[in-house]
Design an enzyme around this catalytic site. Structure first.
Site, mmCIF file in Angstrom:
data_model
loop_
_atom_site.group_PDB
_atom_site.id
_atom_site.type_symbol
_atom_site.label_atom_id
_atom_site.label_comp_id
_atom_site.label_asym_id
_atom_site.label_seq_id
_atom_site.Cartn_x
_atom_site.Cartn_y
_atom_site.Cartn_z
ATOM 1 N N ARG A 22 16.906 25.551 39.962
ATOM 2 C CA ARG A 22 17.976 25.191 40.869
ATOM 3 C C ARG A 22 17.882 25.740 42.236
ATOM 4 N NH1 ARG A 22 22.954 26.642 37.786
ATOM 5 N NH2 ARG A 22 21.525 28.304 36.965
ATOM 6 N N ASN A 40 21.679 22.309 35.623
ATOM 7 C CA ASN A 40 21.185 22.339 34.328
ATOM 8 C C ASN A 40 22.018 21.403 33.534
ATOM 9 O OD1 ASN A 40 19.254 24.256 35.159
ATOM 10 N ND2 ASN A 40 20.529 25.817 34.195
#
Length: 93
Positions: A22, A40
């Site tokens: 990320r 996620n």
């Protein structure tokens, strides 16, 4: 809406959680000049929304297919969506 702006929703599968994906994605978004978000998913994948000019989005999609150094991308699903005028890139939980 800006002319030429496209939006893609991407699901990246493989070893993509717990490897800094990320945060790497946010850096790549900044480098390519796209807006959107990354998060996620419960199924172990990472979901990314990317908005920008077609060439910027294409560059970001190429980065997502490779992933960061410690990731192992095994699949990338891309769906076109109508742009929503996003102006920043955010990392979500």
């Amino acid at each position: 809406m800006q002319r030429g702006v496209v939006r893609r929703r991407v699901v990246v599968r493989g070893v993509v959680q717990g490897v800094g994906f990320r945060w790497w994605c946010a850096q790549e978004a900044d480098r390519t000049g796209v807006a959107g978000w990354v998060r996620n998913r419960l199924d172990g994948a990472v979901e990314v929304v990317v908005e920008g000019e077609q060439t910027q989005v294409d560059a970001m999609l190429a980065h997502l297919a490779d992933g960061p150094r410690h990731a192992r991308v095994t699949g990338v699903d891309v769906v076109a969506e109508p742009p929503q005028g996003l102006t920043a890139f955010e990392v979500e939980p």
